[in-house]
Scaffold this active site. Structure first.
Site, PDB file in Angstrom:
ATOM      1  N   HIS A 158       0.764   5.032  10.254  1.00  0.00           N
ATOM      2  CA  HIS A 158      -0.260   5.576   9.358  1.00  0.00           C
ATOM      3  C   HIS A 158      -1.598   5.601  10.073  1.00  0.00           C
ATOM      4  CE1 HIS A 158      -0.152   1.220   8.767  1.00  0.00           C
ATOM      5  NE2 HIS A 158      -1.456   1.278   8.587  1.00  0.00           N
ATOM      6  N   HIS A 187      -5.801   5.534   9.290  1.00  0.00           N
ATOM      7  CA  HIS A 187      -6.876   5.265   8.335  1.00  0.00           C
ATOM      8  C   HIS A 187      -7.977   6.312   8.523  1.00  0.00           C
ATOM      9  CE1 HIS A 187      -5.622   0.973   7.556  1.00  0.00           C
ATOM     10  NE2 HIS A 187      -5.037   1.161   8.726  1.00  0.00           N
TER      11      HIS A 187
HETATM   12  P1  5GP Z   1      -2.579  -1.622   8.781  1.00  0.00           P
HETATM   13  O1  5GP Z   1      -3.124  -3.013   8.888  1.00  0.00           O
HETATM   14  O2  5GP Z   1      -1.074  -1.689   8.831  1.00  0.00           O
HETATM   15  O3  5GP Z   1      -3.167  -0.630   9.708  1.00  0.00           O
HETATM   16  O4  5GP Z   1      -3.042  -1.106   7.370  1.00  0.00           O
HETATM   17  C1  5GP Z   1      -2.303  -1.187   6.210  1.00  0.00           C
HETATM   18  C2  5GP Z   1      -3.225  -0.724   5.119  1.00  0.00           C
HETATM   19  O5  5GP Z   1      -2.453  -0.558   3.956  1.00  0.00           O
HETATM   20  C3  5GP Z   1      -4.336  -1.732   4.774  1.00  0.00           C
HETATM   21  O6  5GP Z   1      -5.578  -1.092   4.921  1.00  0.00           O
HETATM   22  C4  5GP Z   1      -4.039  -2.134   3.346  1.00  0.00           C
HETATM   23  O7  5GP Z   1      -5.204  -2.283   2.584  1.00  0.00           O
HETATM   24  C5  5GP Z   1      -3.179  -0.992   2.853  1.00  0.00           C
HETATM   25  N1  5GP Z   1      -2.184  -1.362   1.861  1.00  0.00           N
HETATM   26  C6  5GP Z   1      -1.431  -2.492   1.825  1.00  0.00           C
HETATM   27  N2  5GP Z   1      -0.577  -2.453   0.784  1.00  0.00           N
HETATM   28  C7  5GP Z   1      -0.796  -1.270   0.158  1.00  0.00           C
HETATM   29  C8  5GP Z   1      -0.212  -0.673  -1.007  1.00  0.00           C
HETATM   30  O8  5GP Z   1       0.666  -1.201  -1.664  1.00  0.00           O
HETATM   31  N3  5GP Z   1      -0.682   0.567  -1.344  1.00  0.00           N
HETATM   32  C9  5GP Z   1      -1.677   1.189  -0.644  1.00  0.00           C
HETATM   33  N4  5GP Z   1      -2.055   2.392  -1.085  1.00  0.00           N
HETATM   34  N5  5GP Z   1      -2.250   0.637   0.439  1.00  0.00           N
HETATM   35  C10 5GP Z   1      -1.812  -0.568   0.835  1.00  0.00           C
END
Ligand code: 5GP
Length: 143
Positions: free
Chosen positions: A105, A107
């Site tokens: 993903h 951001h």
């Molecule tokens: P990563 O750390 O993997 O780059 O980011 C994961 C992102 O997913 C984080 O910014 C977190 O806030 C978001 N996130 C975690 N759980 C959920 C969820 O259940 N739904 C949504 N929409 N975002 C989530």
């Protein structure tokens, strides 16, 4: 050490399958975009390919063109929707980098002069605020 493999029980795979809700702003054959539930700033959106990979490191290169085409569309849309001064685009790979959800993903975070990002995976936003922000982004994307 061997890299971990893709686990289809991750939270974004569940969102993509419609097993848990999300505030979606965009969907096509290859990509979905929805609001981050713990936003680092106003309008923080996640752009997610439907194809399965843990992150960029194991992604099929054919996934990346459609993904970043939507990243650009969403970046332009959030900038307009919130009157932002700029847009931060972030992408994490494996725990050492800060990755917490193991489905690729990107951001997309609107930025405003003088306003710092909130902590990564910090505080949950209210569903009604996420819904309102999603509606503003959809209005630009569909407008
Ligand atoms: P990563 O750390 O993997 O780059 O980011 C994961 C992102 O997913 C984080 O910014 C977190 O806030 C978001 N996130 C975690 N759980 C959920 C969820 O259940 N739904 C949504 N929409 N975002 C989530």
């Amino acid at each position: 050490m061997a890299e971990a493999s893709y686990d289809p029980s991750n939270i974004f795979a569940k969102i993509l399958r419609g097993e848990i809700p999300s505030h979606r702003v965009y969907e096509d054959d290859a990509v979905v975009a929805f609001m981050d539930v713990m936003p680092q700033g106003l309008g923080h959106t996640l752009v997610v390919p439907k194809a399965q990979s843990r992150n960029l490191l194991d992604a099929d290169p054919s996934t990346l063109g459609p993904l970043f085409t939507v990243v650009k569309q969403v970046a332009l849309a959030v900038k307009k929707a919130f009157g932002a001064d700029g847009v931060t685009v972030l992408q994490f790979n494996e725990p050492a980098s800060g990755q917490t959800v193991y489905h690729l993903h990107v951001h997309v975070i609107p930025r405003f002069e003088g306003i710092a990002l909130k902590p990564h995976t910090g505080q949950m936003e209210k569903p009604e605020v996420l819904a309102e922000n999603a509606a503003k982004i959809r209005a630009v994307l569909n407008g």
